[in-house]
Scaffold this active site. Sequence first.
Site, PDB file in Angstrom:
ATOM      1  N   ASP A 184       0.743  -1.257  -0.596  1.00  0.00           N
ATOM      2  CA  ASP A 184      -0.174  -0.136   0.133  1.00  0.00           C
ATOM      3  C   ASP A 184       1.133   0.649   0.142  1.00  0.00           C
ATOM      4  O   ASP A 184       1.911   0.842   0.696  1.00  0.00           O
ATOM      5  CB  ASP A 184      -1.321  -0.170   1.056  1.00  0.00           C
ATOM      6  CG  ASP A 184      -2.560   1.140   1.384  1.00  0.00           C
ATOM      7  OD1 ASP A 184      -3.060   0.758   0.434  1.00  0.00           O
ATOM      8  OD2 ASP A 184      -1.875   1.426   2.207  1.00  0.00           O
ATOM      9  N   GLU A 228       1.726  -0.562  -4.944  1.00  0.00           N
ATOM     10  CA  GLU A 228       0.715   0.610  -5.423  1.00  0.00           C
ATOM     11  C   GLU A 228       1.813   2.017  -5.626  1.00  0.00           C
ATOM     12  O   GLU A 228       2.408   2.250  -4.094  1.00  0.00           O
ATOM     13  CB  GLU A 228      -0.105   0.614  -4.230  1.00  0.00           C
ATOM     14  CG  GLU A 228      -1.051   2.030  -4.788  1.00  0.00           C
ATOM     15  CD  GLU A 228      -2.353   2.041  -3.833  1.00  0.00           C
ATOM     16  OE1 GLU A 228      -3.733   2.856  -4.156  1.00  0.00           O
ATOM     17  OE2 GLU A 228      -1.533   2.606  -2.483  1.00  0.00           O
TER      18      GLU A 228
END
Length: 476
Positions: A184, A228
């Site tokens: 993330d 990401e």
Amino acid sequence: MEWWRTAIIYQIYPRSFADANGDGVGDLPGITARLDHLADLGVDALWLSPFYRSPMVDGGYDVADYRDVDPVFGTLADFDALLARAHGLGLRVIVDIVPNHTSSAHPWFASGLHDRYVVSDTPNQWQSLFGGPAWTQLPDGSWYLHLFDPAQPDLNWGNPDVRAEFDDILRFWLDRGVDGFRVDVAHGLVKPDIAELSVFDQDGVHEIYRGWRKILDSYPGERMAVAEVFDTAPDRVARYVAADELHQAFNFDFLEAPWDPDELRRIIDASLAAAAGVGAPPTWVISNHDRHRPVTRFGDGIPGRRRARAAALLMLGLPGSAYIYQGEELGLPEVLDLPAEVRVDPQFIRSGGTALGRDGCRVPLPWEGDTPPFGFGAGSWLPQPADWAAFTVEAQRADADSTLNLYRNALRLRRPAATLTWRSAPDGVLCFETDRLLVAANLGGSAFTLPREPVLASSPVGGTLPPDTTVWMEKD
Ligand code: NOJ
């Protein structure tokens, strides 16, 4: 060739996939019970969005304990059962890791270990991605940084304790048998001097991922990680997937591309070049838990549905690896009319409702039956539209022309490919050949005479390819 170079990876948002215990919230046993759907669909792996202990301010992207399952989702034993069942079906499992921030309920933050967070006596102008200032004051008068919600304080990666903790968290899940991680906000961990205007993609992050790669490589079985990295140019994204760093990065340029042939071709070429430059596989994606669903993005109603199907066949025909977000294979639309009182996304709440946020793509999946909750569980934490009966897995399995069967057929016919060669085609048509397939996508140009009978079409075709349609053909 390593499995992740050409893998189709299915994203599960655990709250909204399937609810086994009847509390209206999806859970790990619910996922385990429905894994047959993924095996039948023909994907190679699944990525689980966070299921860790969390106050759920940001749907679990606010982690309070990285080594335990939140009770709403089950237990570690439920996780082990899920993993064993997935592996038994030949499906790999990737879990989410959230290293940019913890929850404010994490014991480190809650017990005042503020040297492990980004704290300053003088906040700057940085804004939270969910709206408003990125700094909140602590009782001692100093300020802590939160690039997202105030309940998500940013970690201080300059502190060796933080680095050691995440090395250990990676090992915890690798020891349990996971096949990899989705990282993330991978470009956010290292912060610049607070005089800087731009906060993301600092060079210092790469040293962290070189360390993580060593950990991943120390395990057998081709463990991997996907980064990401949003709002970043392809050549900068490529740095995260250098041979000694992570394995893949999401292709947000492709995800955000308009339905425009020139723009798509430009993005495909730039993505292929950036990935090839570092020996990484290109990746493709048209939806995830943060974006409006493609059926709605490409134009509501029939044109949107038709284009989303054409986009899916275009994506799945490209070389490399691709991601499918749960419900995409059902052609679900974005639910735009959720009442304000059921919405929970901090993007909606912090913007005072001016940004609709992401709840509309997180509505629980319809599995079977004619009325809500359509086999999801005993209820559903976000209401499903009453007219979703035609979208259920059950209904679509029985319909040869359904979006579900389009995805199933595509994954059955798809062959791992590594190369792409463009073929000449009229304006508005993209035509390319991979190692195995000839793909033609008409994005609104004139009808294109097909050189041969397609093996798969996103919408009915005669001898010509109509607008908003993609076909796959055998190569010569
Ligand atoms: C990206 C995740 O995909 C999103 O859902 C989340 O809100 C932010 N990172 C913060 O963790």
